[in-house]
Design a protein around this motif. Sequence first.
Motif, PDB file in Angstrom:
ATOM      1  N   GLN A  21       9.317  13.241   4.562  1.00 49.01           N
ATOM      2  CA  GLN A  21       8.257  12.951   5.542  1.00 49.01           C
ATOM      3  C   GLN A  21       7.771  14.250   6.165  1.00 49.01           C
ATOM      4  N   ARG A  62       5.635  12.067   2.273  1.00 48.32           N
ATOM      5  CA  ARG A  62       5.680  10.709   1.715  1.00 48.32           C
ATOM      6  C   ARG A  62       4.582   9.827   2.325  1.00 48.32           C
ATOM      7  N   HIS A  63       4.324  10.016   3.612  1.00 50.40           N
ATOM      8  CA  HIS A  63       3.257   9.246   4.265  1.00 50.40           C
ATOM      9  C   HIS A  63       1.901   9.574   3.634  1.00 50.40           C
ATOM     10  N   ASP A 117       1.309  10.817   0.693  1.00 51.58           N
ATOM     11  CA  ASP A 117       1.315  10.367  -0.695  1.00 51.58           C
ATOM     12  C   ASP A 117       1.082   8.858  -0.792  1.00 51.58           C
ATOM     13  N   ALA A 118       1.674   8.107   0.117  1.00 52.76           N
ATOM     14  CA  ALA A 118       1.596   6.648   0.042  1.00 52.76           C
ATOM     15  C   ALA A 118       0.345   6.061   0.703  1.00 52.76           C
ATOM     16  N   HIS A 119      -0.164   6.719   1.739  1.00 58.17           N
ATOM     17  CA  HIS A 119      -1.199   6.075   2.547  1.00 58.17           C
ATOM     18  C   HIS A 119      -2.546   6.791   2.609  1.00 58.17           C
ATOM     19  N   VAL A 120      -2.623   8.021   2.174  1.00 61.57           N
ATOM     20  CA  VAL A 120      -3.883   8.752   2.255  1.00 61.57           C
ATOM     21  C   VAL A 120      -4.319   9.084   0.831  1.00 61.57           C
ATOM     22  N   LYS A 121      -5.001   8.112   0.223  1.00 58.09           N
ATOM     23  CA  LYS A 121      -5.371   8.192  -1.195  1.00 58.09           C
ATOM     24  C   LYS A 121      -6.749   8.819  -1.382  1.00 58.09           C
ATOM     25  N   GLY A 170      -5.367  13.733   1.318  1.00 57.59           N
ATOM     26  CA  GLY A 170      -3.976  13.288   1.243  1.00 57.59           C
ATOM     27  C   GLY A 170      -3.215  13.941   0.110  1.00 57.59           C
ATOM     28  N   ASP A 218       0.115  16.461   1.052  1.00 60.85           N
ATOM     29  CA  ASP A 218       1.541  16.250   0.767  1.00 60.85           C
ATOM     30  C   ASP A 218       2.168  17.496   0.145  1.00 60.85           C
TER      31      ASP A 218
END
Length: 161
Positions: free
Chosen positions: A123, A126-127, A129-133, A137, A141
Amino acid sequence: MPRKPTFAFLLAHPAHFFALGCGSGLAPKAPGTFGTLFAWLSFALFRPAFEELPLLGLLVVAYLAGIWFIEVTGKALGDPDHGSIVWDEIVPFWLVLLMTPDSFLWQLTAFGLFRFFDITKPQPARHFDAHVKNGFGVMADDLVAAGYTLLTLALLKVVLA
């Protein structure tokens, strides 16, 4: 369904060329590792031509441009973080190399640490990578991975001194 990039795709648009790491992202296996290797080799070529502050400015421009390169290329590939997109490894690793002692062992350690943090995504990486596409983002990361790498190198330097 995401597209598989080809050499023709690489050359079809300047954003694709840079997002795919000047071709290093076309590696059939471990494109992120190949992108990071490209960063290491290319840094050794252009580093002697720059003082630290202008180089840092160039890295900021490369980072910001990378957001756009990745956005354009991700849309064309149908995946905002397609594995062949490696500009996000290249620019943050250039930053790491700028701040790493100029010796093969320190740079090799930096390479291993950066790949570790890029793959494990602690973290807040990971945030992102997972949520800011989007391009931001994807770049963010790996900037976090660079930060963890630099912190770990600094700790190693203290321990080994």
